[in-house]
Every structure is written in C-alpha cells, then in structure tokens.
Design an enzyme around this catalytic site. Structure first.
Site, PDB file in Angstrom:
ATOM      1  N   LYS A   9       1.049  -1.360   0.034  1.00 38.11           N
ATOM      2  CA  LYS A   9       0.101   0.056   0.122  1.00 38.11           C
ATOM      3  C   LYS A   9       0.894   1.424   0.073  1.00 38.11           C
ATOM      4  O   LYS A   9       0.674   2.161  -0.757  1.00 38.11           O
ATOM      5  CB  LYS A   9      -0.983   0.100   1.017  1.00 38.11           C
ATOM      6  CG  LYS A   9      -1.862   1.088   1.449  1.00 38.11           C
ATOM      7  CD  LYS A   9      -3.028   0.776   2.139  1.00 38.11           C
ATOM      8  CE  LYS A   9      -2.556   1.011   3.563  1.00 38.11           C
ATOM      9  NZ  LYS A   9      -2.442   2.331   4.191  1.00 38.11           N
ATOM     10  N   SER A  10       1.791   1.282   0.847  1.00 37.81           N
ATOM     11  CA  SER A  10       2.816   2.424   0.969  1.00 37.81           C
ATOM     12  C   SER A  10       3.476   2.835  -0.303  1.00 37.81           C
ATOM     13  O   SER A  10       3.427   4.024  -0.881  1.00 37.81           O
ATOM     14  CB  SER A  10       4.025   2.335   1.852  1.00 37.81           C
ATOM     15  OG  SER A  10       3.046   2.194   3.330  1.00 37.81           O
TER      16      SER A  10
ATOM     17  N   ARG B 266       2.899   6.396  -2.849  1.00 34.34           N
ATOM     18  CA  ARG B 266       3.864   7.218  -3.482  1.00 34.34           C
ATOM     19  C   ARG B 266       4.105   7.040  -4.893  1.00 34.34           C
ATOM     20  O   ARG B 266       4.688   8.163  -5.596  1.00 34.34           O
ATOM     21  CB  ARG B 266       5.246   6.727  -2.440  1.00 34.34           C
ATOM     22  CG  ARG B 266       4.933   7.008  -0.976  1.00 34.34           C
ATOM     23  CD  ARG B 266       5.906   6.238  -0.376  1.00 34.34           C
ATOM     24  NE  ARG B 266       5.849   6.759   1.197  1.00 34.34           N
ATOM     25  CZ  ARG B 266       4.888   6.613   2.148  1.00 34.34           C
ATOM     26  NH1 ARG B 266       3.945   5.595   1.705  1.00 34.34           N
ATOM     27  NH2 ARG B 266       5.067   6.964   3.220  1.00 34.34           N
TER      28      ARG B 266
ATOM     29  N   ASP C 245      -7.849   2.665   0.061  1.00 32.95           N
ATOM     30  CA  ASP C 245      -7.248   3.599   0.390  1.00 32.95           C
ATOM     31  C   ASP C 245      -6.483   4.125  -0.953  1.00 32.95           C
ATOM     32  O   ASP C 245      -6.295   5.297  -1.293  1.00 32.95           O
ATOM     33  CB  ASP C 245      -6.021   3.172   1.376  1.00 32.95           C
ATOM     34  CG  ASP C 245      -6.367   3.513   2.851  1.00 32.95           C
ATOM     35  OD1 ASP C 245      -7.609   3.869   3.128  1.00 32.95           O
ATOM     36  OD2 ASP C 245      -5.608   3.453   3.638  1.00 32.95           O
TER      37      ASP C 245
ATOM     38  N   ASN D 263     -11.074   7.953   5.199  1.00 28.97           N
ATOM     39  CA  ASN D 263     -10.226   7.274   6.451  1.00 28.97           C
ATOM     40  C   ASN D 263      -8.658   7.034   6.315  1.00 28.97           C
ATOM     41  O   ASN D 263      -8.079   6.146   6.644  1.00 28.97           O
ATOM     42  CB  ASN D 263     -11.034   6.073   6.993  1.00 28.97           C
ATOM     43  CG  ASN D 263     -10.563   6.199   8.451  1.00 28.97           C
ATOM     44  OD1 ASN D 263     -10.242   7.035   9.207  1.00 28.97           O
ATOM     45  ND2 ASN D 263     -10.703   4.858   8.973  1.00 28.97           N
TER      46      ASN D 263
ATOM     47  N   GLY E 282      -5.318   8.167   5.983  1.00 29.24           N
ATOM     48  CA  GLY E 282      -4.419   9.160   6.358  1.00 29.24           C
ATOM     49  C   GLY E 282      -3.278   9.356   5.505  1.00 29.24           C
ATOM     50  O   GLY E 282      -2.841  10.722   5.305  1.00 29.24           O
TER      51      GLY E 282
ATOM     52  N   ARG F  53      -7.515  13.300  14.038  1.00 32.70           N
ATOM     53  CA  ARG F  53      -6.025  12.713  13.833  1.00 32.70           C
ATOM     54  C   ARG F  53      -5.267  14.190  13.535  1.00 32.70           C
ATOM     55  O   ARG F  53      -5.632  14.948  12.247  1.00 32.70           O
ATOM     56  CB  ARG F  53      -5.933  11.811  12.599  1.00 32.70           C
ATOM     57  CG  ARG F  53      -6.641  10.501  13.011  1.00 32.70           C
ATOM     58  CD  ARG F  53      -6.729   9.402  11.814  1.00 32.70           C
ATOM     59  NE  ARG F  53      -5.257   9.162  11.562  1.00 32.70           N
ATOM     60  CZ  ARG F  53      -5.004   8.001  10.805  1.00 32.70           C
ATOM     61  NH1 ARG F  53      -5.790   7.634   9.917  1.00 32.70           N
ATOM     62  NH2 ARG F  53      -3.759   7.529  10.441  1.00 32.70           N
TER      63      ARG F  53
ATOM     64  N   SER G 254       3.593  11.262  13.399  1.00 31.82           N
ATOM     65  CA  SER G 254       3.587  10.566  11.967  1.00 31.82           C
ATOM     66  C   SER G 254       4.897  11.136  11.013  1.00 31.82           C
ATOM     67  O   SER G 254       5.136  12.079  10.973  1.00 31.82           O
ATOM     68  CB  SER G 254       2.140  10.634  11.248  1.00 31.82           C
ATOM     69  OG  SER G 254       2.264  10.169  10.204  1.00 31.82           O
TER      70      SER G 254
ATOM     71  N   GLN H  80       4.618  10.550   8.180  1.00 33.62           N
ATOM     72  CA  GLN H  80       4.066  10.858   6.730  1.00 33.62           C
ATOM     73  C   GLN H  80       4.030  12.602   6.712  1.00 33.62           C
ATOM     74  O   GLN H  80       4.082  13.065   5.628  1.00 33.62           O
ATOM     75  CB  GLN H  80       2.472  10.397   6.733  1.00 33.62           C
ATOM     76  CG  GLN H  80       2.444   9.087   6.489  1.00 33.62           C
ATOM     77  CD  GLN H  80       0.805   8.429   6.588  1.00 33.62           C
ATOM     78  OE1 GLN H  80       0.143   9.226   6.804  1.00 33.62           O
ATOM     79  NE2 GLN H  80       0.904   7.349   6.493  1.00 33.62           N
TER      80      GLN H  80
ATOM     81  N   ASP I 283       2.495  -1.261  11.584  1.00 35.48           N
ATOM     82  CA  ASP I 283       1.314  -1.727  11.349  1.00 35.48           C
ATOM     83  C   ASP I 283       1.433  -3.304  11.717  1.00 35.48           C
ATOM     84  O   ASP I 283       0.437  -3.995  11.121  1.00 35.48           O
ATOM     85  CB  ASP I 283       1.297  -1.680   9.574  1.00 35.48           C
ATOM     86  CG  ASP I 283       0.941  -0.354   9.396  1.00 35.48           C
ATOM     87  OD1 ASP I 283       0.306   0.431  10.056  1.00 35.48           O
ATOM     88  OD2 ASP I 283       1.146   0.200   8.013  1.00 35.48           O
TER      89      ASP I 283
ATOM     90  N   GLU J 273      -6.186   4.722  12.510  1.00 38.54           N
ATOM     91  CA  GLU J 273      -7.465   4.574  12.346  1.00 38.54           C
ATOM     92  C   GLU J 273      -8.318   4.554  13.593  1.00 38.54           C
ATOM     93  O   GLU J 273      -9.525   4.817  13.713  1.00 38.54           O
ATOM     94  CB  GLU J 273      -7.675   3.337  11.397  1.00 38.54           C
ATOM     95  CG  GLU J 273      -7.258   3.701  10.133  1.00 38.54           C
ATOM     96  CD  GLU J 273      -5.953   3.413   9.579  1.00 38.54           C
ATOM     97  OE1 GLU J 273      -5.429   3.088   8.415  1.00 38.54           O
ATOM     98  OE2 GLU J 273      -5.001   3.311  10.626  1.00 38.54           O
TER      99      GLU J 273
ATOM    100  N   HIS K 215      -8.907  -1.951   9.903  1.00 35.26           N
ATOM    101  CA  HIS K 215      -8.763  -3.051   9.153  1.00 35.26           C
ATOM    102  C   HIS K 215      -7.647  -3.824  10.031  1.00 35.26           C
ATOM    103  O   HIS K 215      -7.797  -5.084   9.799  1.00 35.26           O
ATOM    104  CB  HIS K 215      -8.108  -2.568   7.799  1.00 35.26           C
ATOM    105  CG  HIS K 215      -6.966  -1.436   7.712  1.00 35.26           C
ATOM    106  ND1 HIS K 215      -6.015  -1.780   7.093  1.00 35.26           N
ATOM    107  CD2 HIS K 215      -6.831  -0.294   8.645  1.00 35.26           C
ATOM    108  CE1 HIS K 215      -5.150  -0.642   7.221  1.00 35.26           C
ATOM    109  NE2 HIS K 215      -5.416  -0.163   8.159  1.00 35.26           N
ATOM    110  N   ARG K 216      -6.678  -3.262  10.618  1.00 29.83           N
ATOM    111  CA  ARG K 216      -5.375  -4.180  11.230  1.00 29.83           C
ATOM    112  C   ARG K 216      -6.105  -4.738  12.526  1.00 29.83           C
ATOM    113  O   ARG K 216      -5.675  -5.961  12.845  1.00 29.83           O
ATOM    114  CB  ARG K 216      -4.301  -3.266  11.468  1.00 29.83           C
ATOM    115  CG  ARG K 216      -3.806  -2.513  10.089  1.00 29.83           C
ATOM    116  CD  ARG K 216      -2.286  -2.461   9.896  1.00 29.83           C
ATOM    117  NE  ARG K 216      -2.056  -1.870   8.665  1.00 29.83           N
ATOM    118  CZ  ARG K 216      -1.899  -2.660   7.767  1.00 29.83           C
ATOM    119  NH1 ARG K 216      -2.031  -3.773   7.671  1.00 29.83           N
ATOM    120  NH2 ARG K 216      -1.580  -1.873   6.651  1.00 29.83           N
TER     121      ARG K 216
ATOM    122  N   LYS L 217      -9.859  -1.683   3.378  1.00 28.17           N
ATOM    123  CA  LYS L 217      -9.038  -0.391   3.257  1.00 28.17           C
ATOM    124  C   LYS L 217      -7.580  -0.847   2.858  1.00 28.17           C
ATOM    125  O   LYS L 217      -6.986   0.028   2.220  1.00 28.17           O
ATOM    126  CB  LYS L 217      -8.851   0.035   4.801  1.00 28.17           C
ATOM    127  CG  LYS L 217      -7.970   1.442   4.991  1.00 28.17           C
ATOM    128  CD  LYS L 217      -7.953   1.815   6.245  1.00 28.17           C
ATOM    129  CE  LYS L 217      -7.186   2.704   6.644  1.00 28.17           C
ATOM    130  NZ  LYS L 217      -7.423   3.982   5.909  1.00 28.17           N
TER     131      LYS L 217
END
Length: 421
Positions: free
Chosen positions: A21-22, A26, A48, A91, A93, A121, A166, A168, A310, A338, A381-382, A407
């Site tokens: 996903k990451s 990007r 996402d 949702n 982020g 957040r 974060s 991010q 994660d 989340e 989700h996690r 997600k």
C-alpha cells in the site's frame, strides 16, 4: 458483514503477499508529478489507494486503469485543477497527508478533509511546515486538525518538522519537494515515528529520478534540478499484509511460506519476522519467499516496534499465546491511527480473558488462557485482521464490520477461507 473464526490445528500453507500500500500511494503521486507517462505494475487495488487515484483525477491528473496496471500521465509538477478542489479522503491518512503538500503545486487551492475519525487525527506539524515553505493553511473547523484549505506555492527553504506523531508529515514535504522553486531542506529535531516509511518515500523518489541527500533521519535535502521522469514501475509485496500469514504459523504451529517479497526491502514491517525469530520461530528466506515455522512453544520478548507500526497488533496476538510475558515498545503514535490501537488492542484482548497492561509507549501481554468472543474492530482494518488470526488459535471469535479490511487488503477473508477451509 460478520465473520466467524474457528480454531484450526497445525498448518502447512503457501500464500502470496499483496502489493504494498505504501509503495502504491507514493508511486501514484510521483507518477502524477513526473514528466511523461508512468506505468505502475502490480499496484494495490484497495479502498485507500482508490482514494488517492480518485483525488488525483479530481485534480485533473489523467489516470487510467488496466488489470494489474495503473497508467498515470504526469503533469511535470503543474497540477491543473480548474478551481478550488475539495478532496474527501475518508479514512486514508496516507492519502490526506501526502496530498496536502501537493496542494502547493496546484493552480488553485485545495481543501483536504475526511471521515469523522480523520478529523480527530492531528495534522498541525505538517500544516506548520507547509506555511513555512510558502503555503497558506486555513483550518476550517478545529485548529490543528482536518479539514483544512491549502493554497500558495511551494517556495522552498529550510523547515523544521515534528515527526513524532507521524513520519507521513515528513514524507509529504519530501515527495513534493523536487518541484519547489528552491531547494528544500527538512530538519527533524527528534526521532520520527515509523521512520522506516521515510526510507520507502526516498526509495520511490530516487526510482523516479529525484536526488535526495540525507543524514540518517535527522536531515534531508532535496534538489530541484533533478525531478521525476515517467517510467515503468513495479510495486513490491507488502510485509504488513504478509504478517497475518506469518502469524498463522506462529499461533497455530506448523509452517507458512509467503512469496512476492523483497528480502532486503526497506519496509520496516519486515522486522516482524525478526520478532518471530526471537520468540522461537524458525525464519528462512529463499528468493522472493519467506517461511516461518513453529514446532515448539514460543517465549515472550521485549521488542522495539517503533519502525514497524502496522504489525504491532499482529505481534500482540502472537504474544498472547507465548509461555512468558512480552513487552512491545516504541508505539505511542499508534493512538493516532484509524483507531487508538494501543488501548483498543488491550481492551479487546482483556474481553477474551487476556492479561494486558498499557503505558504511554508500551504494551505488556502476559499469557493466560483465552476464550472466544465478539470483536468489533471499530472500522480499523488491522484490528480485524489481527484478531482473526488469533481466532485461528483459540476459536470462537466473531469479527463484526469485517468488510473494513478492504482499506488495505481486499479479499482477505477469501484468502483466509481458501487457506484454511
């Protein structure tokens, strides 16, 4: 949708890691900013990443999809939105934070907003940095939180960013920085949360042609003379999603092999395998596959997961079946995910009979007999996936709102059902 999980015995399974996903987020953004066309192979198709694709389209970046591919027509750093554009990132982020900096490369202002939880957040450190680099940021409700309106231009210069909530915030500035009017220097005064995700950001930036100089996680300098060029890009497999398969071997006993992984990946969640090894699992690599095997009891450990956020919950599930206590540290920023993943995980384990104590930056799990129960993941989700894996070890667990896994891992329940019918 509710999913009932029953206990299973020792396993011997093979699985494939979904795309990262990451990396997908990007690569989409670098491709949108690049000169020329980018073909992204093996992207993650999940809620996402669809939000990022939808946001780029709303900004009038051309994005086409084919099976197993996304084709992005880059705008060479000049994002052609026709008017003030509102991006509802729900949702996600990652989407909201990374796209906030792109607003300073748009022709017109951008409003970024999201779900009720997203509006809880914090985003203040990123907003402050954007203002220092030439932008104007207006909070539309509560100061320091979305929604916010971003306008102005990315002028460049030196900026201090607090990344303790974060990383991010830092990634957002970095990925847009090649298109600033002047060189961008990012100074990080204290160790950032989830620092390994900065390695992913730099990895993607360099793959698309940017030049980044760095001093560890303390200082980054991004040139504006080397910018992104469209290319064909392959998304690697995701260690975060693979962790659930590895945890099945650790919790149920037996062996699980997961392919589509880069053995020397910079993904921080690769360290989940180190934790399993320290607990007593046998971990081996062969080409693009990793195998986890458990034949005896596992023992508790003390382990810093600050670079592996994660997979913290997944490790908590394994800790719950160990023969001695486990303390996981470096996790204070998980309360801003989340859901509040620190206290939320503790509360749910206690509801199953668990013995858990929580500090600001740690969680300790002491092994006790557990029983089944109903787990409401609170749209995280996690939480849903990690407790599902625990359910395979103890049985009698029902996950409510199970579709929240879309997600990051659409098809998770089908994969689980196919592996363990």
């Amino acid at each position: 949708m509710n999913v009932a999980i029953r206990r299973t015995g020792s396993v011997d399974l093979k699985a494939t890691a979904p795309p990262s996903k990451s990396y997908t987020h990007r690569a989409l953004i670098a491709g949108a900013l690049a000169a020329g066309e980018t073909i992204i192979n093996n992207p993650l198709d999940a809620d996402d990443t669809r939000l990022t694709v939808g946001a780029l389209r709303a900004l009038r970046v051309k994005v086409n999809e084919r099976p197993g591919q996304i084709i992005v027509s880059g705008c060479n750093g000049d994002i052609p939105n026709a008017r003030t554009t509102t991006l509802d990132l729900d949702n996600s982020g990652t989407s909201l934070r990374l796209l906030a900096s792109l607003a300073l490369l748009c022709r017109h202002p951008v409003v970024v907003t999201g779900s009720t939880r997203m509006q809880e957040r914090p985003i203040g450190p990123l907003a402050k940095a954007l203002a220092a680099l030439g932008g104007t940021v207006d909070y539309l409700d509560v100061a320091g939180f979305p929604p916010l309106r971003v306008s102005g231009r990315l002028v460049g210069g030196s900026v201090l960013i607090d990344g303790s909530i974060s990383s991010q915030f830092i990634s957002s500035i970095l990925i847009a920085a090649p298109y600033a009017r002047g060189e961008v220097e990012v100074i990080i005064p204290a160790p950032p949360a989830s620092a390994s995700y900065l390695d992913i950001t730099v990895d993607v930036m360099q793959a698309f042609g940017a030049r980044v100089q760095r001093n560890g996680y303390e200082r980054f300098r991004v040139s504006t003379t080397e910018r992104y060029t469209g290319r064909e890009y392959q998304v690697e497999g995701d260690y975060s999603s693979a962790s659930y398969f590895f945890a099945i071997a650790a919790i149920c006993g037996g062996r699980v092999t997961v392919d589509n992984l880069v053995p020397d990946s910079v993904q921080g969640d690769r360290r989940f395998l180190d934790a399993l090894g320290a607990m007593g699992c046998k971990v081996t690599f062969s080409g693009t596959s990793a195998t986890v095997e458990r034949t005896g009891d596992l023992h508790g450990i003390s382990f810093d997961m600050s670079a592996s956020p994660d997979t913290v919950q997944t490790l908590c599930m394994v800790a719950a079946i160990c023969t001695s206590p486990t303390t996981i540290t470096g996790i204070s920023h998980l309360k801003f995910k989340e859901s509040d993943r620190i206290n939320g995980t503790a509360e749910r384990l206690r509801a199953l009979g668990g013995d858990v104590t929580v500090g600001d930056d740690r969680i300790t799990i002491r092994p006790v007999p557990l029983h089944g129960g109903t787990i409401d993941p609170a749209n995280d989700h996690r939480t849903a996936m990690s407790f599902a894996v625990l359910g395979l070890g103890i049985g009698g667990i029902t996950i409510t709102d199970a579709e929240c896994v879309n997600k990051s891992f659409p098809g998770f329940w089908d994969r689980l059902g196919n592996l363990i019918p």
